[in-house]
Enzyme design. Structure first.
Site, PDB file in Angstrom:
ATOM      1  N   SER A 120       1.863  -9.620  -5.342  1.00 13.63           N
ATOM      2  CA  SER A 120       2.025 -10.929  -4.698  1.00 13.63           C
ATOM      3  C   SER A 120       0.667 -11.493  -4.299  1.00 13.63           C
ATOM      4  O   SER A 120      -0.186 -10.783  -3.762  1.00 13.63           O
ATOM      5  CB  SER A 120       2.917 -10.810  -3.456  1.00 13.63           C
ATOM      6  OG  SER A 120       2.408  -9.841  -2.561  1.00 13.63           O
ATOM      7  N   LYS A 126      -8.842 -17.253  -1.042  1.00 12.82           N
ATOM      8  CA  LYS A 126      -8.883 -16.194  -0.033  1.00 12.82           C
ATOM      9  C   LYS A 126      -8.653 -14.821  -0.654  1.00 12.82           C
ATOM     10  O   LYS A 126      -9.098 -13.808  -0.104  1.00 12.82           O
ATOM     11  CB  LYS A 126      -7.836 -16.461   1.044  1.00 12.82           C
ATOM     12  CG  LYS A 126      -8.079 -17.729   1.844  1.00 12.82           C
ATOM     13  CD  LYS A 126      -6.997 -17.928   2.894  1.00 12.82           C
ATOM     14  CE  LYS A 126      -7.237 -19.200   3.695  1.00 12.82           C
ATOM     15  NZ  LYS A 126      -6.176 -19.422   4.708  1.00 12.82           N
ATOM     16  N   GLU A 127      -7.934 -14.788  -1.755  1.00 11.25           N
ATOM     17  CA  GLU A 127      -7.655 -13.548  -2.474  1.00 11.25           C
ATOM     18  C   GLU A 127      -8.293 -13.666  -3.858  1.00 11.25           C
ATOM     19  O   GLU A 127      -7.663 -14.170  -4.787  1.00 11.25           O
ATOM     20  CB  GLU A 127      -6.146 -13.326  -2.587  1.00 11.25           C
ATOM     21  CG  GLU A 127      -5.458 -13.253  -1.231  1.00 11.25           C
ATOM     22  CD  GLU A 127      -3.950 -13.453  -1.326  1.00 11.25           C
ATOM     23  OE1 GLU A 127      -3.264 -13.044  -0.380  1.00 11.25           O
ATOM     24  OE2 GLU A 127      -3.467 -14.016  -2.335  1.00 11.25           O
ATOM     25  N   ASP A 156       2.434 -17.548  -5.309  1.00  7.31           N
ATOM     26  CA  ASP A 156       3.169 -18.432  -4.401  1.00  7.31           C
ATOM     27  C   ASP A 156       2.379 -19.681  -4.049  1.00  7.31           C
ATOM     28  O   ASP A 156       2.874 -20.521  -3.299  1.00  7.31           O
ATOM     29  CB  ASP A 156       3.532 -17.672  -3.123  1.00  7.31           C
ATOM     30  CG  ASP A 156       4.906 -18.045  -2.600  1.00  7.31           C
ATOM     31  OD1 ASP A 156       5.773 -18.392  -3.420  1.00  7.31           O
ATOM     32  OD2 ASP A 156       5.116 -18.000  -1.372  1.00  7.31           O
ATOM     33  N   LYS A 297       8.225 -17.728   3.141  1.00  2.69           N
ATOM     34  CA  LYS A 297       6.920 -17.102   2.935  1.00  2.69           C
ATOM     35  C   LYS A 297       6.982 -15.915   1.963  1.00  2.69           C
ATOM     36  O   LYS A 297       7.598 -15.999   0.910  1.00  2.69           O
ATOM     37  CB  LYS A 297       6.336 -16.713   4.290  1.00  2.69           C
ATOM     38  CG  LYS A 297       6.152 -17.902   5.228  1.00  2.69           C
ATOM     39  CD  LYS A 297       5.591 -17.503   6.567  1.00  2.69           C
ATOM     40  CE  LYS A 297       5.434 -18.723   7.469  1.00  2.69           C
ATOM     41  NZ  LYS A 297       4.931 -18.371   8.803  1.00  2.69           N
ATOM     42  N   LYS A 298       6.336 -14.790   2.341  1.00  2.00           N
ATOM     43  CA  LYS A 298       6.213 -13.667   1.407  1.00  2.00           C
ATOM     44  C   LYS A 298       7.566 -13.037   1.099  1.00  2.00           C
ATOM     45  O   LYS A 298       7.826 -12.639  -0.048  1.00  2.00           O
ATOM     46  CB  LYS A 298       5.266 -12.611   1.971  1.00  2.00           C
ATOM     47  CG  LYS A 298       5.043 -11.431   1.027  1.00  2.00           C
ATOM     48  CD  LYS A 298       4.097 -10.401   1.604  1.00  2.00           C
ATOM     49  CE  LYS A 298       3.940  -9.222   0.652  1.00  2.00           C
ATOM     50  NZ  LYS A 298       3.018  -8.197   1.179  1.00  2.00           N
ATOM     51  N   ASP A 322       0.166  -5.083  -2.815  1.00  2.00           N
ATOM     52  CA  ASP A 322      -0.555  -6.318  -2.544  1.00  2.00           C
ATOM     53  C   ASP A 322      -1.584  -6.549  -3.645  1.00  2.00           C
ATOM     54  O   ASP A 322      -1.944  -5.619  -4.379  1.00  2.00           O
ATOM     55  CB  ASP A 322      -1.246  -6.247  -1.187  1.00  2.00           C
ATOM     56  CG  ASP A 322      -0.248  -6.303  -0.038  1.00  2.00           C
ATOM     57  OD1 ASP A 322       0.885  -6.773  -0.260  1.00  2.00           O
ATOM     58  OD2 ASP A 322      -0.596  -5.857   1.073  1.00  2.00           O
ATOM     59  N   ASP A 543       8.618  -5.941   6.058  1.00  4.04           N
ATOM     60  CA  ASP A 543       8.697  -4.575   5.550  1.00  4.04           C
ATOM     61  C   ASP A 543       9.448  -3.656   6.513  1.00  4.04           C
ATOM     62  O   ASP A 543      10.239  -2.811   6.089  1.00  4.04           O
ATOM     63  CB  ASP A 543       7.301  -4.032   5.263  1.00  4.04           C
ATOM     64  CG  ASP A 543       6.323  -4.283   6.405  1.00  4.04           C
ATOM     65  OD1 ASP A 543       6.754  -4.816   7.439  1.00  4.04           O
ATOM     66  OD2 ASP A 543       5.139  -3.942   6.263  1.00  4.04           O
TER      67      ASP A 543
END
Length: 724
Positions: A120, A126-127, A156, A297-298, A322, A543
């Site tokens: 994801s 940022k990633e 996303d 969201k996630k 991740d 989680d």
């Protein structure tokens, strides 16, 4: 009569192939027995301590005394909730050779179960796409049958940069994957592999390997240049938005308003590696987003991946990582299958959680980023009860458990069902009438399930989809499944396949069309997605909430710690990022605490063990400790300013109790470090940051959670501290 020879080489292999694929390794009694004794002694000492404190108030400073006693009582309760789930810690050992003997017989297709891997990502700025690409490459080159692996990347943020970077990654994978498997290199993320210093003169390295490695390193450097070029181009967004190679506008130019997108880069489409071998499937997924819809969201993105993967590959097991957590041990999937596919105990396991290990942390670890006290002590204790309490990154889980199905049991307790709020009268005074109702309901479920299986046993899935509107009378049992899973006959059919697989006769075009349908915005409306199925909504720490729901269905989980860490990732590098991370975790716990799924009152009689419930309660109430912690830290200053103290003149008896309490606290920590294998430096850093986070992020999370749940405010606190 055939004479059997004991020196037959096939007999040992057959016997070993039938043996368990893993075993428990209890902590030695020389370490665990003193630990348990100290816990009991500390309980006794706590009782004597509170007996003295309550019966000896300080009348001239009654307010300060009462505040201190209340704080001390809360600290004792927190200690009990944290300590007793660690009563029976265990370790585990896997046997990969037995797994191969059982499921990979020579000359026959591999019988290992398929695995869908989820990655994801949201914001490529940022990633970094290069980090995501390394994670994907480590997945595609994992030591597992290629036809059994499928990698799904959730974008996303609908970023064209992520799409283009994944396209470049798929091309580089055609060279990287065969190189990894030919030379069995570790780790299989190129950035971290080439960062290792290799001594070419040591162990007489093969010259052919040296040449191949140098060539591959040049290929990787060129790949990095291309990825960095894409990132540089993405810094300046065109006024009209991005356009694709065919000149059409990129569908995701509006991040909040775009259609669903799916692209299969690798897999069953004729693309092979440079040596002509098949590659694992690689799929890009960006779910539909429209204004006015809550996308969760996630957790919502993960549920979209669950549905897409069920349509395209439908593996019975899934791995969640991740984008910055790569596979460090190429045999990680095999490690998990030693538990999941064990014929004796595997049926009741819902997920296998691996510890999180990190790169790039300085040796002082001043912010306790490694978190080894939790991963090496707490999680071992939970594994001895019912298993780890969350399904975080690096977790392999069973698809059927995520669909909300109950764990298989020999005999189900009468009169109780899972996923229920506490019915106190049922727990103690259950009636025969309710037992009969529960039995009739279970029979109805079985009948409807059998009917649905017959309905969906279609050789040609397209005919079943087209004829569904004309055969409503025959599909009445399916209505219940549609209310639960959504209106997709293909997906419902996939949920009934416990061993996975795609229905025969289904074309790729029809499956992709259906996959686009299940990631639409309105698909989850009036269904149980996020409530009883999939990743549970209502908390940023989805989680923990998802793991709790699985355990409430009677499942158990497993904690696996291979000698070579299975996964490695990135950790915050400064105090601001670390506090923001802790703030997010604490906020999620507060949201669960104030929700209907709070473990204090949810799911009694549903297969959750009491010590496991203690651990879940501790995971959601710990932010509350910030209030007594700050109060207790403030008391010494108040006492010095006012000249009044919270403790009266101490007698010899009181001094003995206080000394015994301090000694028991120190002894508990020392023994935990001993059986957990944690160094005193890591333990001390953990204690330090517990105070730092408890006095800052936990308190802000508590206020933010109360504002969000009680007042409907979405105000967020941000930590702007800079590390020294």
């Amino acid at each position: 009569m055939v004479e059997m020879k004991f020196d037959d080489p096939d007999l040992p292999m057959m016997d070993e192939g039938r043996q368990p694929l893993s075993r428990k390794l209890p902590i030695s009694s020389s370490k665990i027995s003193p630990y348990r004794l100290i816990i009991i002694l500390r309980l006794v000492i706590l009782g004597l301590f509170f007996h003295y404190r309550i019966l000896h108030p300080v009348n001239d400073a009654y307010g300060l005394w009462l505040t201190s006693v209340i704080c001390e009582i809360w600290f004792a309760i927190s200690w009990i909730l944290d300590q007793f789930p660690k009563w029976h810690p265990i370790e585990r050992e896997t046997y990969l050779d037995r797994l191969s003997l059982r499921y990979e017989k020579e000359g026959k297709p591999s019988e290992l179960a398929s695995v869908d891997v989820f990655v994801s990502t949201v914001d490529p700025m940022k990633e970094p796409p290069l980090i995501t690409a390394n994670t994907v490459l480590s997945i595609l080159s994992v030591d597992y049958p290629v036809e059994k692996v499928a990698c799904y990347v959730s974008d996303d943020g609908a970023a064209m940069l992520t799409f283009e970077a994944l396209s470049e990654t798929s091309e580089f994978a055609r060279k990287w994957v065969p190189f990894c498997k030919r030379f069995s290199i570790e780790p299989r993320a190129p950035e971290w592999y080439f960062a290792k210093k290799v001594d070419y003169l040591k162990d007489k390295v093969d010259p052919a390997f040296i040449r191949e490695r140098r060539a591959m390193k040049r290929e990787y450097e060129e790949f990095k240049v291309r990825i960095n070029g894409l990132v540089a181009m993405a810094q300046k967004v065109p006024e009209d938005g991005w356009t694709m190679q065919d000149g059409s506008p990129w569908p995701g130019n509006n991040v909040r308003d775009h259609p669903g997108m799916i692209q299969v880069f690798l897999g069953h489409n004729g693309v092979h590696d440079v040596e002509g071998n098949e590659l694992p499937r690689l799929v890009y997924v960006s779910r539909e987003k429209r204004p006015g819809f809550d996308h969760h969201k996630k957790a919502g993105a993960m549920n979209s991946l669950v549905r897409v993967s069920a349509i395209i590959s439908n593996a019975p097991y899934m791995l969640n990582v991740d984008c910055d957590h790569y596979i460090n041990n190429s045999k990680a999937l095999r490690e998990a299958m030693c538990f999941m596919m064990d014929p004796t105990s595997g049926k009741k396991i819902c997920y296998v959680q691996f510890p999180q290990r990190f790169d790039g942390i300085d040796r002082h670890d001043r912010y306790s980023n490694r978190n080894v006290v939790f991963f090496d002590i707490n999680m071992k204790g939970l594994d001895g009860i019912q298993g780890p309490i969350y399904v975080g990154t690096g977790c392999v889980f069973r698809r059927q458990a995520l669909y909300g199905y109950d764990a298989p049991v020999k005999k189900k307790p009468p009169g109780r069902t899972c996923n229920c709020l506490p019915r106190w009268c049922c727990c103690c005074f259950g009636s025969k009438k309710k037992n009969k109702k529960s039995k009739s309901k279970s029979n109805e479920k079985k009948k409807s399930k059998e009917a649905s299986k017959q309905i969906h046993a279609l050789e040609n899935i397209e005919e079943g989809i087209e004829g569904i509107d004309n055969e409503k009378s025959a599909l009445m049992p399916q209505i219940k499944f549609e209310k639960k899973f959504g209106q997709s006959s293909v997906f419902i059919a996939a949920t009934l396949m416990e061993d996975g697989g795609v229905p025969k006769g289904a074309s790729s075009a029809s499956l992709l069309k259906e996959a686009i349908h299940v990631i639409s915005c309105g698909y989850e409306d009036k269904t149980e997605w996020g409530k009883e199925i999939g990743w549970i909504y209502g908390s940023v720490t989805e989680d923990i909430l998802t793991g709790f729901k699985m355990h409430c269905h009677g499942w158990r989980s497993v904690y696996c710690m291979p000698k070579i860490p299975a996964f490695k990732g990135s950790a915050p590098i400064n105090l601001s990022d670390r506090l923001h991370q802790v703030l997010r975790w604490a906020l999620g716990s507060v949201e669960i605490l104030l929700s209907r799924h709070c473990p204090i009152w949810y799911g009694y009689g549903c297969g959750l063990k009491w010590l496991e419930r203690f651990s879940y309660i501790n995971s959601v109430v710990y932010p509350l400790t910030s209030i007594p912690l700050i109060a207790y830290c403030t008391l010494p200053a108040v006492c010095l300013l006012t000249g009044k103290f919270i403790v009266p003149a101490i007698s010899n008896y009181a001094s003995i109790i206080f000394m015994a309490l301090f000694i028991s606290i120190a002894a508990t920590g020392i023994l935990e470090m001993q059986w957990g294998g944690v160094g005193i430096h890591d333990w001390w850093r953990n204690e330090q940051f517990w105070v730092i986070g408890g006095a800052s992020s936990h308190l802000f999370a508590l206020f933010q959670g109360l504002l969000k749940v009680l007042a409907g405010s979405e105000h967020q606190f941000h930590c702007d501290l800079q590390s020294s």
